[in-house]
Design an enzyme around this catalytic site. Structure first.
Site, PDB file in Angstrom:
ATOM      1  N   ASP A  14       0.926  -0.707  -0.199  1.00 46.06           N
ATOM      2  CA  ASP A  14      -0.017   0.088   0.175  1.00 46.06           C
ATOM      3  C   ASP A  14       0.965   1.210  -0.010  1.00 46.06           C
ATOM      4  O   ASP A  14       2.077   1.217   0.477  1.00 46.06           O
ATOM      5  CB  ASP A  14      -0.860   0.273   1.092  1.00 46.06           C
ATOM      6  CG  ASP A  14      -1.861  -1.138   1.121  1.00 46.06           C
ATOM      7  OD1 ASP A  14      -1.917  -1.238   0.433  1.00 46.06           O
ATOM      8  OD2 ASP A  14      -2.754  -0.939   2.238  1.00 46.06           O
ATOM      9  N   HIS A  27       4.176  -2.660   3.215  1.00 46.36           N
ATOM     10  CA  HIS A  27       3.400  -0.733   2.969  1.00 46.36           C
ATOM     11  C   HIS A  27       5.087  -1.062   2.228  1.00 46.36           C
ATOM     12  O   HIS A  27       5.829  -0.946   3.209  1.00 46.36           O
ATOM     13  CB  HIS A  27       3.535  -0.781   3.746  1.00 46.36           C
ATOM     14  CG  HIS A  27       2.107  -0.108   4.183  1.00 46.36           C
ATOM     15  ND1 HIS A  27       1.761  -0.770   5.180  1.00 46.36           N
ATOM     16  CD2 HIS A  27       1.180   0.659   4.121  1.00 46.36           C
ATOM     17  CE1 HIS A  27       1.061  -0.703   5.569  1.00 46.36           C
ATOM     18  NE2 HIS A  27       0.192   0.057   4.854  1.00 46.36           N
TER      19      HIS A  27
END
Length: 222
Positions: A30, A183
């Site tokens: 992300d 992430h």
């Protein structure tokens, strides 16, 4: 209560995709692109691992003006990874109007069309902030919504031992496959956690896939 629904085609999947079918593991990243994204793509490619990138248009980098960010997304796409939406500016969707949500999604669609010639078909709400109305709205906009079933908490600790402990705890008592939340904007995730998570999942016999290949969803009551 959870209801299992099997995907039968490429159409929008109603509800909220939270897990993979048993035996499958979906790595998701992300908030990017960021400085470390190209390095992560190289690692994934070297390992032969498909992944899903939930990208923003204006978060760590400005997708409209940064050639580096555009090239990172194009590189991921050319390498066979899935490009999905994480909204344009990473807002809490429950704090926006329907029109504002539509603008968030459309702005990122326009950018991905410019870079790879396609719009995302899957999206992840920032912070996992979602409700039934927004799920319905995004489904009607043509999006399959994806959250996760395994949170590495790499955004909290940046410590491999703590992250892998979160992974182990997240697996307890579960029999389905997993969508792992990580992430690509963090150096430690890219240089340490990603390969550790790949090796860990391999050792447990999982097959890797994108979220589009997860095959079934869990609808939660919201």
């Amino acid at each position: 209560m959870y209801i299992l629904l099997y995907i039968v085609d490429a159409a929008v999947i109603k509800g909220n995709l939270q897990a993979c079918k048993p035996g499958y593991f979906a790595l998701t990243f992300d908030d990017g692109p960021n400085t470390y994204t190209p390095e992560l793509i190289d690692t994934l490619n070297q390992q032969g691992i498909p992944a899903t990138f939930f990208i923003n248009g204006l978060n760590f980098m400005d997708l409209e003006t940064s050639i580096f960010a555009q090239d990172a997304i194009a590189k991921a796409y050319r390498s066979g990874h899935q490009i999905a939406s994480h909204t344009y500016t990473h807002p809490h969707l429950t704090e926006l109007s329907d029109k504002e949500i539509e603008i968030e999604m459309l702005r990122l669609e326009n950018q991905t069309m410019h870079i790879i010639g396609k719009r995302p078909a899957y999206m992840r709400p920032p912070f996992g902030d979602i409700n039934k109305h927004i799920i319905d709205l995004l489904n009607n906009l043509g999006y399959t919504i994806v959250t996760w079933s395994l949170d590495t908490k790499d955004y909290e600790t940046h410590n491999l031992s703590d992250e892998m402990k979160s992974v182990s705890v997240g697996m307890e008592g579960s029999s389905h496959g997993y969508i792992a939340l990580t992430h690509d904007v963090y150096k430690q995730t890219v240089e340490e956690l990603a390969i550790s998570l790949i090796n860990w999942a391999r050792d447990k016999g999982f097959k890797f896939c994108t979220v589009a290949e997860c095959k079934f969803l869990l609808l939660d009551k919201v």
